[in-house]
Design a protein around this motif. Sequence first.
Motif, PDB file in Angstrom:
ATOM      1  N   TRP A   1       0.865  -1.175   0.000  1.00  0.00           N
ATOM      2  CA  TRP A   1       0.000   0.000   0.000  1.00  0.00           C
ATOM      3  C   TRP A   1       0.896   1.217   0.000  1.00  0.00           C
ATOM      4  CZ3 TRP A   1      -3.925   1.537   4.385  1.00  0.00           C
ATOM      5  CH2 TRP A   1      -4.982   2.259   3.828  1.00  0.00           C
ATOM      6  N   SER A   2       0.828   1.998  -1.053  1.00  0.00           N
ATOM      7  CA  SER A   2       1.745   3.134  -1.169  1.00  0.00           C
ATOM      8  C   SER A   2       1.377   4.238  -0.187  1.00  0.00           C
ATOM      9  CB  SER A   2       1.722   3.690  -2.602  1.00  0.00           C
ATOM     10  OG  SER A   2       0.518   4.407  -2.824  1.00  0.00           O
ATOM     11  N   ARG A   3       2.344   5.087   0.081  1.00  0.00           N
ATOM     12  CA  ARG A   3       2.101   6.201   0.994  1.00  0.00           C
ATOM     13  C   ARG A   3       1.003   7.105   0.462  1.00  0.00           C
ATOM     14  NH1 ARG A   3       6.544  10.010   4.080  1.00  0.00           N
ATOM     15  NH2 ARG A   3       5.043  11.438   5.007  1.00  0.00           N
ATOM     16  N   ASN A   4       1.022   7.342  -0.855  1.00  0.00           N
ATOM     17  CA  ASN A   4      -0.011   8.192  -1.444  1.00  0.00           C
ATOM     18  C   ASN A   4      -1.396   7.583  -1.262  1.00  0.00           C
ATOM     19  OD1 ASN A   4      -1.011  10.407  -3.231  1.00  0.00           O
ATOM     20  ND2 ASN A   4      -1.425   8.708  -4.637  1.00  0.00           N
ATOM     21  N   GLU A   5      -1.522   6.279  -1.487  1.00  0.00           N
ATOM     22  CA  GLU A   5      -2.811   5.606  -1.311  1.00  0.00           C
ATOM     23  C   GLU A   5      -3.290   5.710   0.133  1.00  0.00           C
ATOM     24  OE1 GLU A   5      -1.759   2.347  -4.817  1.00  0.00           O
ATOM     25  OE2 GLU A   5      -1.744   1.758  -2.703  1.00  0.00           O
ATOM     26  N   TYR A   6      -2.362   5.548   1.067  1.00  0.00           N
ATOM     27  CA  TYR A   6      -2.709   5.642   2.488  1.00  0.00           C
ATOM     28  C   TYR A   6      -3.167   7.052   2.857  1.00  0.00           C
ATOM     29  CZ  TYR A   6      -2.002   5.971   7.546  1.00  0.00           C
ATOM     30  OH  TYR A   6      -2.169   6.210   8.886  1.00  0.00           O
ATOM     31  N   GLU A   7      -2.469   8.060   2.340  1.00  0.00           N
ATOM     32  CA  GLU A   7      -2.842   9.438   2.648  1.00  0.00           C
ATOM     33  C   GLU A   7      -4.219   9.778   2.077  1.00  0.00           C
ATOM     34  OE1 GLU A   7      -1.348  11.441   4.629  1.00  0.00           O
ATOM     35  OE2 GLU A   7       0.438  10.205   4.961  1.00  0.00           O
ATOM     36  N   ILE A   8      -4.496   9.290   0.855  1.00  0.00           N
ATOM     37  CA  ILE A   8      -5.813   9.515   0.257  1.00  0.00           C
ATOM     38  C   ILE A   8      -6.882   8.785   1.057  1.00  0.00           C
ATOM     39  CG2 ILE A   8      -7.245   9.145  -1.799  1.00  0.00           C
ATOM     40  CD1 ILE A   8      -5.172  11.378  -2.092  1.00  0.00           C
ATOM     41  N   ALA A   9      -6.560   7.580   1.532  1.00  0.00           N
ATOM     42  CA  ALA A   9      -7.515   6.817   2.347  1.00  0.00           C
ATOM     43  C   ALA A   9      -7.870   7.581   3.617  1.00  0.00           C
ATOM     44  CB  ALA A   9      -6.919   5.457   2.693  1.00  0.00           C
ATOM     45  N   LYS A  10      -6.895   8.230   4.229  1.00  0.00           N
ATOM     46  CA  LYS A  10      -7.180   9.020   5.431  1.00  0.00           C
ATOM     47  C   LYS A  10      -8.103  10.193   5.110  1.00  0.00           C
ATOM     48  CE  LYS A  10      -2.956   9.846   6.891  1.00  0.00           C
ATOM     49  NZ  LYS A  10      -1.894  10.364   7.797  1.00  0.00           N
ATOM     50  N   LEU A  11      -7.864  10.832   3.954  1.00  0.00           N
ATOM     51  CA  LEU A  11      -8.688  11.969   3.564  1.00  0.00           C
ATOM     52  C   LEU A  11     -10.124  11.549   3.231  1.00  0.00           C
ATOM     53  CD1 LEU A  11      -6.194  13.960   1.287  1.00  0.00           C
ATOM     54  CD2 LEU A  11      -7.027  14.641   3.542  1.00  0.00           C
ATOM     55  N   LYS A  12     -10.262  10.412   2.549  1.00  0.00           N
ATOM     56  CA  LYS A  12     -11.589   9.960   2.105  1.00  0.00           C
ATOM     57  C   LYS A  12     -12.374   9.276   3.229  1.00  0.00           C
ATOM     58  CE  LYS A  12     -11.255  11.115  -2.311  1.00  0.00           C
ATOM     59  NZ  LYS A  12     -12.169  12.133  -2.923  1.00  0.00           N
ATOM     60  N   GLY A  13     -11.672   8.741   4.201  1.00  0.00           N
ATOM     61  CA  GLY A  13     -12.349   8.106   5.339  1.00  0.00           C
ATOM     62  C   GLY A  13     -13.271   6.986   4.930  1.00  0.00           C
ATOM     63  N   ASN A  14     -14.550   7.094   5.290  1.00  0.00           N
ATOM     64  CA  ASN A  14     -15.525   6.028   5.031  1.00  0.00           C
ATOM     65  C   ASN A  14     -15.901   5.898   3.549  1.00  0.00           C
ATOM     66  OD1 ASN A  14     -15.983   4.860   7.620  1.00  0.00           O
ATOM     67  ND2 ASN A  14     -17.094   6.726   8.219  1.00  0.00           N
ATOM     68  N   SER A  15     -15.418   6.816   2.728  1.00  0.00           N
ATOM     69  CA  SER A  15     -15.709   6.714   1.292  1.00  0.00           C
ATOM     70  C   SER A  15     -14.640   5.905   0.553  1.00  0.00           C
ATOM     71  CB  SER A  15     -15.790   8.118   0.670  1.00  0.00           C
ATOM     72  OG  SER A  15     -16.869   8.843   1.213  1.00  0.00           O
ATOM     73  N   TYR A  16     -13.589   5.533   1.277  1.00  0.00           N
ATOM     74  CA  TYR A  16     -12.469   4.813   0.667  1.00  0.00           C
ATOM     75  C   TYR A  16     -12.569   3.331   1.013  1.00  0.00           C
ATOM     76  CZ  TYR A  16      -7.601   4.107  -0.922  1.00  0.00           C
ATOM     77  OH  TYR A  16      -6.477   3.701  -1.581  1.00  0.00           O
ATOM     78  N   TYR A  17     -12.295   2.479  -0.002  1.00  0.00           N
ATOM     79  CA  TYR A  17     -12.380   1.025   0.182  1.00  0.00           C
ATOM     80  C   TYR A  17     -11.156   0.340  -0.421  1.00  0.00           C
ATOM     81  CZ  TYR A  17     -17.369   1.476   1.305  1.00  0.00           C
ATOM     82  OH  TYR A  17     -18.574   1.798   1.893  1.00  0.00           O
ATOM     83  N   LEU A  18     -10.739  -0.707   0.232  1.00  0.00           N
ATOM     84  CA  LEU A  18      -9.784  -1.637  -0.352  1.00  0.00           C
ATOM     85  C   LEU A  18     -10.541  -2.881  -0.779  1.00  0.00           C
ATOM     86  CD1 LEU A  18      -6.567  -1.703   1.917  1.00  0.00           C
ATOM     87  CD2 LEU A  18      -6.719  -0.947  -0.461  1.00  0.00           C
ATOM     88  N   TYR A  19     -10.343  -3.305  -2.028  1.00  0.00           N
ATOM     89  CA  TYR A  19     -10.912  -4.562  -2.506  1.00  0.00           C
ATOM     90  C   TYR A  19      -9.743  -5.525  -2.737  1.00  0.00           C
ATOM     91  CZ  TYR A  19     -15.670  -2.802  -3.437  1.00  0.00           C
ATOM     92  OH  TYR A  19     -16.958  -2.297  -3.321  1.00  0.00           O
ATOM     93  N   LEU A  20      -9.689  -6.576  -1.946  1.00  0.00           N
ATOM     94  CA  LEU A  20      -8.644  -7.576  -2.096  1.00  0.00           C
ATOM     95  C   LEU A  20      -9.175  -8.708  -2.958  1.00  0.00           C
ATOM     96  CD1 LEU A  20      -7.319  -7.724   1.582  1.00  0.00           C
ATOM     97  CD2 LEU A  20      -6.743  -6.106  -0.244  1.00  0.00           C
ATOM     98  N   VAL A  21      -8.551  -8.887  -4.125  1.00  0.00           N
ATOM     99  CA  VAL A  21      -9.043  -9.854  -5.106  1.00  0.00           C
ATOM    100  C   VAL A  21      -8.084 -11.039  -5.177  1.00  0.00           C
ATOM    101  CG1 VAL A  21      -9.682 -10.225  -7.515  1.00  0.00           C
ATOM    102  CG2 VAL A  21     -10.105  -7.997  -6.433  1.00  0.00           C
ATOM    103  N   ASP A  22      -8.580 -12.206  -4.825  1.00  0.00           N
ATOM    104  CA  ASP A  22      -7.781 -13.429  -4.924  1.00  0.00           C
ATOM    105  C   ASP A  22      -7.806 -13.893  -6.379  1.00  0.00           C
ATOM    106  OD1 ASP A  22      -6.655 -15.975  -4.822  1.00  0.00           O
ATOM    107  OD2 ASP A  22      -7.460 -16.404  -2.843  1.00  0.00           O
ATOM    108  N   ILE A  23      -6.695 -13.714  -7.054  1.00  0.00           N
ATOM    109  CA  ILE A  23      -6.619 -14.014  -8.486  1.00  0.00           C
ATOM    110  C   ILE A  23      -6.966 -15.466  -8.781  1.00  0.00           C
ATOM    111  CG2 ILE A  23      -5.011 -14.161 -10.436  1.00  0.00           C
ATOM    112  CD1 ILE A  23      -5.949 -11.357  -9.815  1.00  0.00           C
ATOM    113  N   ARG A  24      -6.693 -16.367  -7.822  1.00  0.00           N
ATOM    114  CA  ARG A  24      -6.964 -17.790  -8.050  1.00  0.00           C
ATOM    115  C   ARG A  24      -8.452 -18.099  -8.091  1.00  0.00           C
ATOM    116  NH1 ARG A  24      -4.329 -20.037  -2.851  1.00  0.00           N
ATOM    117  NH2 ARG A  24      -5.602 -18.290  -2.128  1.00  0.00           N
ATOM    118  N   LYS A  25      -9.282 -17.187  -7.547  1.00  0.00           N
ATOM    119  CA  LYS A  25     -10.704 -17.521  -7.371  1.00  0.00           C
ATOM    120  C   LYS A  25     -11.647 -16.717  -8.261  1.00  0.00           C
ATOM    121  CE  LYS A  25     -10.035 -18.809  -2.507  1.00  0.00           C
ATOM    122  NZ  LYS A  25     -10.442 -18.562  -1.098  1.00  0.00           N
ATOM    123  N   ILE A  26     -11.140 -15.798  -9.059  1.00  0.00           N
ATOM    124  CA  ILE A  26     -12.048 -14.909  -9.780  1.00  0.00           C
ATOM    125  C   ILE A  26     -12.879 -15.623 -10.851  1.00  0.00           C
ATOM    126  CG2 ILE A  26     -10.676 -12.854  -9.335  1.00  0.00           C
ATOM    127  CD1 ILE A  26      -9.525 -13.055 -12.099  1.00  0.00           C
TER     128      ILE A  26
END
Length: 320
Positions: A255-280
């Motif tokens: 998770w890059s520093r920029n992504e983390y900083e944007i996540a802090k700014l967006k708060g509840n509007s920011y989401y991480l989607y973890l995609v298991d490539i083996r299961k898609i």
Amino acid sequence: MLDGLKNLRTPGNKDGFLFLLENVIADKMLSYEDVKILCTHAPAECHILLPEMIQYCSAFGWIHTENNMISVNSDVINLNGDNNALNGQLVQSTLKVLFELGHFHPGMFSFDTISHRIMFHNELLPLNYSAIRNTLIDLGFFDVVHSIQGTTFLVAEVFEKALSKVCEQEKRKITLEQLKKKLERDAEVGEKAEKFVLVFEKERIGDPLSENIKIISDIDVTAGYDIVSYESSTSYKHDRFIEVKAVSHDTDFFWSRNEYEIAKLKGNSYYLYLVDIRKIEENGYAPTIINNPAEVIMESSEWMVESQSYHIRRISNVDR
């Protein structure tokens, strides 16, 4: 390029190479027949087998041959008159070609703690290229040491820097190639994960808003997220910002520093989607969704956050 040198018995000796390059051809352009005639005047210590020597010199770029005419490469002719410098150039150009073609590689050399010298693992060189090895011995690149334990090939100390240079360049090239391949693989996997989430989100929201769910990471690489979507079908503007992470086996990701900083700014509007490539490809598979990860991950005991590198900066020059 060196296939013609396979199983070559011998191309000649050091004195013969220097005589051919310095005294016979030198700064002239001569026909093969003229070179052949001039070589008959070579001193006795010069062991010249002209066809093999011409083939060898041409393979390593010491000479140019075209339309039965022969001339010396400018890197070589510029050193005419300085035997040591010329000999060093022949060794360096040989190393350059051998490394570029993969006949030599850094793994063929190691530091011998007994002699405190760099040792060449001769057994790793194909036997049919022994003429090249023997020529390097004659040019002084290798010192051959015979003992009860066997024969050892040591790099002459005067050429250690030249060897280190080509080894470093080769390692850097390999590293860059490996990095390029990894980045290409990561980009391919990341794109696959993003497209999966795009379809997932469109199905979750439905029409008519689904048409406005977009992957924006290709355009805005500094946004800090990959996809703009909606919280629900009643949303009137983009209010879900999704960063997609492709994962497999362990659910670890960067998770890059920029992504983390944007996540802090967006708060509840920011989401991480973890995609298991083996299961898609599995029916009904859904990614792991983490809302407000700047709090959920950073302040949770369920996740371990590790620093992969550190930026070090001196902030004081105070004497100790």
